[in-house]
Scaffold this motif. Structure first.
Motif, PDB file in Angstrom:
ATOM      1  N   GLY A  63      -6.400 -21.434  51.783  1.00  0.00           N
ATOM      2  CA  GLY A  63      -5.706 -20.846  50.649  1.00  0.00           C
ATOM      3  C   GLY A  63      -5.347 -21.872  49.601  1.00  0.00           C
ATOM      4  N   ALA A  64      -4.849 -23.021  50.051  1.00  0.00           N
ATOM      5  CA  ALA A  64      -4.510 -24.101  49.125  1.00  0.00           C
ATOM      6  C   ALA A  64      -5.753 -24.622  48.421  1.00  0.00           C
ATOM      7  CB  ALA A  64      -3.817 -25.234  49.883  1.00  0.00           C
TER       8      ALA A  64
ATOM      9  N   MET B 275       0.625 -24.374  55.238  1.00  0.00           N
ATOM     10  CA  MET B 275       1.423 -24.351  54.002  1.00  0.00           C
ATOM     11  C   MET B 275       0.924 -23.258  53.059  1.00  0.00           C
ATOM     12  SD  MET B 275       2.139 -27.396  51.213  1.00  0.00           S
ATOM     13  CE  MET B 275       3.296 -28.268  52.265  1.00  0.00           C
ATOM     14  N   LYS B 276       1.856 -22.556  52.400  1.00  0.00           N
ATOM     15  CA  LYS B 276       1.493 -21.520  51.441  1.00  0.00           C
ATOM     16  C   LYS B 276       0.849 -22.152  50.209  1.00  0.00           C
ATOM     17  CE  LYS B 276       5.139 -18.246  52.759  1.00  0.00           C
ATOM     18  NZ  LYS B 276       6.320 -17.487  52.297  1.00  0.00           N
ATOM     19  N   PRO B 277      -0.172 -21.492  49.634  1.00  0.00           N
ATOM     20  CA  PRO B 277      -0.836 -22.031  48.447  1.00  0.00           C
ATOM     21  C   PRO B 277       0.121 -22.325  47.300  1.00  0.00           C
ATOM     22  CG  PRO B 277      -2.130 -20.250  49.372  1.00  0.00           C
ATOM     23  CD  PRO B 277      -0.840 -20.276  50.134  1.00  0.00           C
ATOM     24  N   THR B 278       1.116 -21.459  47.094  1.00  0.00           N
ATOM     25  CA  THR B 278       2.068 -21.680  46.003  1.00  0.00           C
ATOM     26  C   THR B 278       2.855 -22.971  46.195  1.00  0.00           C
ATOM     27  OG1 THR B 278       3.613 -20.221  47.195  1.00  0.00           O
ATOM     28  CG2 THR B 278       2.328 -19.254  45.402  1.00  0.00           C
ATOM     29  N   THR B 279       3.151 -23.308  47.430  1.00  0.00           N
ATOM     30  CA  THR B 279       3.846 -24.565  47.720  1.00  0.00           C
ATOM     31  C   THR B 279       2.906 -25.747  47.549  1.00  0.00           C
ATOM     32  OG1 THR B 279       5.248 -23.411  49.318  1.00  0.00           O
ATOM     33  CG2 THR B 279       5.205 -25.815  49.434  1.00  0.00           C
ATOM     34  N   ALA B 280       1.668 -25.591  48.003  1.00  0.00           N
ATOM     35  CA  ALA B 280       0.683 -26.670  47.908  1.00  0.00           C
ATOM     36  C   ALA B 280       0.408 -27.053  46.454  1.00  0.00           C
ATOM     37  CB  ALA B 280      -0.616 -26.241  48.592  1.00  0.00           C
ATOM     38  N   LEU B 281       0.462 -26.081  45.555  1.00  0.00           N
ATOM     39  CA  LEU B 281       0.201 -26.351  44.147  1.00  0.00           C
ATOM     40  C   LEU B 281       1.236 -27.293  43.533  1.00  0.00           C
ATOM     41  CD1 LEU B 281      -0.803 -22.786  42.865  1.00  0.00           C
ATOM     42  CD2 LEU B 281      -2.300 -24.770  43.141  1.00  0.00           C
ATOM     43  N   LYS B 282       2.418 -27.354  44.120  1.00  0.00           N
ATOM     44  CA  LYS B 282       3.496 -28.179  43.574  1.00  0.00           C
ATOM     45  C   LYS B 282       3.419 -29.636  44.023  1.00  0.00           C
ATOM     46  CE  LYS B 282       6.553 -24.135  43.672  1.00  0.00           C
ATOM     47  NZ  LYS B 282       7.775 -23.534  44.301  1.00  0.00           N
ATOM     48  N   ILE B 283       2.572 -29.927  45.001  1.00  0.00           N
ATOM     49  CA  ILE B 283       2.455 -31.292  45.525  1.00  0.00           C
ATOM     50  C   ILE B 283       1.413 -32.045  44.703  1.00  0.00           C
ATOM     51  CG2 ILE B 283       1.933 -32.688  47.543  1.00  0.00           C
ATOM     52  CD1 ILE B 283       2.792 -30.351  49.267  1.00  0.00           C
TER      53      ILE B 283
ATOM     54  N   SER C 250      -3.918 -35.410  49.200  1.00  0.00           N
ATOM     55  CA  SER C 250      -5.328 -35.803  49.267  1.00  0.00           C
ATOM     56  C   SER C 250      -6.234 -34.698  48.742  1.00  0.00           C
ATOM     57  CB  SER C 250      -5.707 -36.161  50.712  1.00  0.00           C
ATOM     58  OG  SER C 250      -5.434 -35.081  51.598  1.00  0.00           O
ATOM     59  N   LEU C 251      -5.881 -33.430  49.000  1.00  0.00           N
ATOM     60  CA  LEU C 251      -6.709 -32.316  48.541  1.00  0.00           C
ATOM     61  C   LEU C 251      -6.649 -32.187  47.026  1.00  0.00           C
ATOM     62  CD1 LEU C 251      -8.529 -29.956  49.189  1.00  0.00           C
ATOM     63  CD2 LEU C 251      -6.512 -28.559  49.679  1.00  0.00           C
ATOM     64  N   ARG C 252      -5.468 -32.308  46.453  1.00  0.00           N
ATOM     65  CA  ARG C 252      -5.347 -32.206  44.999  1.00  0.00           C
ATOM     66  C   ARG C 252      -6.078 -33.357  44.302  1.00  0.00           C
ATOM     67  NH1 ARG C 252      -1.474 -29.431  41.835  1.00  0.00           N
ATOM     68  NH2 ARG C 252      -1.720 -29.978  39.641  1.00  0.00           N
TER      69      ARG C 252
ATOM     70  N   ALA D  46     -10.071 -36.657  53.334  1.00  0.00           N
ATOM     71  CA  ALA D  46     -10.104 -37.208  54.697  1.00  0.00           C
ATOM     72  C   ALA D  46      -8.973 -36.698  55.571  1.00  0.00           C
ATOM     73  CB  ALA D  46     -10.061 -38.734  54.648  1.00  0.00           C
ATOM     74  N   MET D  47      -7.960 -36.069  54.970  1.00  0.00           N
ATOM     75  CA  MET D  47      -6.784 -35.653  55.747  1.00  0.00           C
ATOM     76  C   MET D  47      -6.782 -34.154  56.034  1.00  0.00           C
ATOM     77  SD  MET D  47      -5.848 -38.668  55.871  1.00  0.00           S
ATOM     78  CE  MET D  47      -4.451 -38.420  56.956  1.00  0.00           C
ATOM     79  N   GLY D  48      -7.797 -33.430  55.610  1.00  0.00           N
ATOM     80  CA  GLY D  48      -7.852 -31.989  55.838  1.00  0.00           C
ATOM     81  C   GLY D  48      -8.490 -31.652  57.172  1.00  0.00           C
ATOM     82  N   GLY D  49      -7.899 -30.728  57.930  1.00  0.00           N
ATOM     83  CA  GLY D  49      -8.481 -30.305  59.197  1.00  0.00           C
ATOM     84  C   GLY D  49      -7.566 -30.562  60.376  1.00  0.00           C
TER      85      GLY D  49
END
Length: 353
Positions: A116-117, A81-89, A93-95, A19-22
C-alpha cells in the motif's frame, strides 16, 4: 539535486533497490542481487538502506558490491504501516528509492516492502504517465499454453471502461516486453463470452478495443476458466475481480499439491507410485514454482516500479529484478505511449465523425 535537474547519463542507474523492504530484508535482498550480478554483469544499481546492516553483507558478496552504490538511511517503512502514515516519512528507504526514479537518476525501482505504501508513494512521487488515469498492478501467471499477464490485481477496486481500455494497452505492452510476444492477444474477463454479457463498462470497453488498432489482438470476452487455459496472453479486469481470481488460483494450486502429497504418502502403494512419477512431479513443481512468477508491476507510471513479494526468498527477489530489467531493456514505457497514441487517435476520429 532537484527533480528538474538533468542527471548526466554516466551518473544514472539501471535500478534503485529498496534494501530494507520485505520480511527478511536486507539479507534476502543482497543474496538475491548476487544472482542479479551474475545474470546482468553490466548493471548499475543504487542500493538504499541502513549501511550498518548492509555493509557487512556486501563484504560477503563482492559481486553485489561491484555493481552497487550504497546510499544510507536508517529509516524504513514497516510492512503493516498505513499508506497515509508512510507518506509522512520523508527519509525512508522506499521514499528515497521513488525519488530517485522521479528525478530520472534511476530507470526503475524494486522493493519487497509495504504494498500500500509503495503504490501511494509511486502515485505521488513517480506519478502516472500522460494519458493514463490510474496505474494498475500486473503480474505473470502460468497457463496451459505458457505464461500470461493479468491486470489489475488489486490497485483499483472499481474501474470504468476507460480504465479497462488503458489496462488492455498496458497489458499488451507488458506481454511484448516481458514475455517477448510480438502480437499478444487480449481478453476482457467477464461472466460469459457472449457480446451481451456483463455490465455497461465491459461492453463499452470491448467496443473501443474492437474499433482500435488493437482490434486484431482483441479476442473478446473470456471467462474464469480461460485464465489458466491460456485462451489469451493478456487478461484484463478490475482490481476487485482480479485480486479474487489471483488468490483463488493460488489457493487451488496449494490444494492440488496438498492432495498429491496425501495420495503419495498414504500407504506402500502410494509411495511406490510416487517413485514412478517423481520425475514428472519435479518438472511440474519447477514449472509452477511461485518464485518464477515473483514480481508484480505497477504499470502506467513514469518509471518502472516492481513489487516483490514480502516473503520472497533470494531466488524470488532475483526474478523480480529480472522483470524490471526486461521492462527497461525492451522499451515498455515507449510501447505504452505508442499504444495510447494510436487508440486515442481512433477515438478522436470517431468522435469527429
Amino acid at each position: 539535486m532537484s527533480s528538474e535537474a538533468e542527471i548526466p547519463k554516466e551518473d544514472q542507474y539501471d535500478l534503485v533497490i529498496d534494501a530494507m523492504g520485505g520480511d527478511q530484508a536486507p539479507d534476502i535482498v543482497i543474496k538475491g542481487l548476487d544472482f542479479t550480478a551474475l545474470r546482468h554483469p553490466n548493471i548499475k544499481i543504487l542500493l538504499i538502506g541502513d549501511a550498518t546492516k548492509i555493509d557487512p553483507l556486501l563484504h560477503q558478496y563482492p559481486n553485489v558490491s561491484a555493481v552497487c552504490t550504497l546510499r544510507h538511511t536508517s529509516v524504513s517503512i514497516p510492512m503493516d504501516m498505513k499508506p497515509t502514515t508512510a507518506l509522512k516519512i520523508r527519509d525512508s528507504s522506499l521514499r528515497m528509492a521513488m525519488e530517485s526514479v522521479a528525478k530520472k537518476e534511476s530507470k526503475g525501482v524494486v522493493s519487497a516492502g509495504n504494498s500500500g505504501a509503495m503504490l501511494a508513494l509511486a502515485q505521488i512521487i513517480v506519478k502516472t504517465m500522460p494519458g493514463i488515469a490510474r496505474p494498475a498492478m500486473a503480474a505473470i501467471n502460468p497457463t496451459a499454453k505458457g505464461d500470461a499477464v493479468m491486470l489489475d490485481l488489486g490497485a483499483n477496486v472499481a474501474c470504468d471502461s476507460r480504465n479497462l481500455v488503458d489496462f488492455a494497452i498496458m497489458g499488451h505492452a507488458f506481454a511484448k516486453a516481458v514475455l517477448g510476444l510480438p502480437h499478444p492477444t487480449i481478453g476482457l474477463l467477464n461472466v460469459g463470452s457472449e457480446e451481451l454479457k456483463g455490465d455497461e463498462r465491459l461492453r463499452v470497453a470491448a467496443d473501443v478495443l474492437r474499433n482500435s488498432p488493437l482490434s486484431d489482438q482483441f479476442y473478446g470476452f473470456i471467462e474464469g476458466h480461460d485464465i489458466t487455459a491460456g485462451t489469451t496472453d493478456v487478461v484484463v479486469t478490475d482490481g476487485f475481480t482480479g485480486n479474487i481470481a489471483l488468490k483463488t488460483g493460488e489457493g487451488a494450486l496449494k490444494l492440488v499439491f496438498h492432495l498429491l502429497k496425501q495420495v503419495y504418502t498414504s500407504g506402500v502403494r502410494g509411495k511406490l507410485g510416487y517413485l514412478m512419477v517423481r520425475p514428472g512431479l519435479e518438472r511440474m513443481k519447477e514449472w509452477l514454482d511461485p518464485r518464477r512468477y515473483n514480481g508484480a508491476v505497477f504499470v502506467g507510471l513514469n518509471g518502472v516500479v516492481v513489487k516483490s513479494h514480502g516473503g520472497a526468498d533470494e531466488v524470488g527477489f532475483a526474478c523480480a529484478v529480472d522483470v524490471a530489467m526486461d521492462m527497461i531493456s525492451h522499451g515498455f514505457h515507449e510501447e505504452i505511449l505508442a499504444g495510447l497514441s494510436k487508440v486515442n487517435a481512433v477515438k478522436d476520429t470517431n468522435q469527429q465523425s
